[in-house]
Design a protein around this motif. Structure first.
Motif, PDB file in Angstrom:
ATOM      1  N   LEU A 144       6.538  11.040  -0.251  1.00 48.88           N
ATOM      2  CA  LEU A 144       7.831  11.146  -0.899  1.00 48.88           C
ATOM      3  C   LEU A 144       8.206   9.744  -1.366  1.00 48.88           C
ATOM      4  CD1 LEU A 144      10.321  12.816  -1.677  1.00 48.88           C
ATOM      5  CD2 LEU A 144      11.268  12.262   0.581  1.00 48.88           C
ATOM      6  N   TRP A 172       8.047  13.876  -4.953  1.00 50.90           N
ATOM      7  CA  TRP A 172       7.077  14.325  -3.961  1.00 50.90           C
ATOM      8  C   TRP A 172       5.715  14.387  -4.652  1.00 50.90           C
ATOM      9  CZ3 TRP A 172       6.103  14.620   0.912  1.00 50.90           C
ATOM     10  CH2 TRP A 172       5.149  15.504   1.416  1.00 50.90           C
ATOM     11  N   GLU A 186       1.728  15.353  -4.087  1.00 49.23           N
ATOM     12  CA  GLU A 186       0.825  16.086  -3.205  1.00 49.23           C
ATOM     13  C   GLU A 186      -0.420  16.509  -3.964  1.00 49.23           C
ATOM     14  OE1 GLU A 186       2.586  19.844  -2.021  1.00 49.23           O
ATOM     15  OE2 GLU A 186       3.540  20.010  -3.991  1.00 49.23           O
TER      16      GLU A 186
END
Length: 104
Positions: A74, A98, A100
């Motif tokens: 984050l 974020w 990922e």
């Protein structure tokens, strides 16, 4: 966002690993709204943008780390954040992103 998802689908179809960055929070005058996405593949191709160009370079670097096996992260950029000024977030807003690995 539709173009980003189309690119992600195409990259995954050809076997590329993909990291997905999503704006999850904004404050004040943010360059992009929450939900905005950017994708980065293992070849270094980028689709979309999370800040209109202000912090993309920093997000790409983290996305590359995630693709290399790093943990999701984050990120926070804002006027009180020295790094945000270094990468050019002059709008006076704040964004949280974020990052990922995309798992289809």
């Amino acid at each position: 966002m539709q173009d980003v998802l189309a690119d992600v689908d195409a990259w995954v179809a050809r076997g590329d690993s993909v990291a997905l960055a999503t704006v999850v929070e904004t404050r004040r005058s943010a360059p992009r709204p929450a939900g905005t996405k950017m994708a980065v593949n293992a070849r270094g191709e980028v689709s979309g943008g999370v800040s209109g160009g202000c912090v993309e370079g920093a997000v790409v670097t983290i996305a590359e780390d995630v693709l290399a096996g790093g943990e999701p992260q984050l990120l926070h950029f804002g006027i009180a954040d020295e790094e945000a000024w270094d990468v050019g977030l002059p709008c006076g807003g704040e964004i949280s992103v974020w990052v990922e690995r995309y798992e289809p």
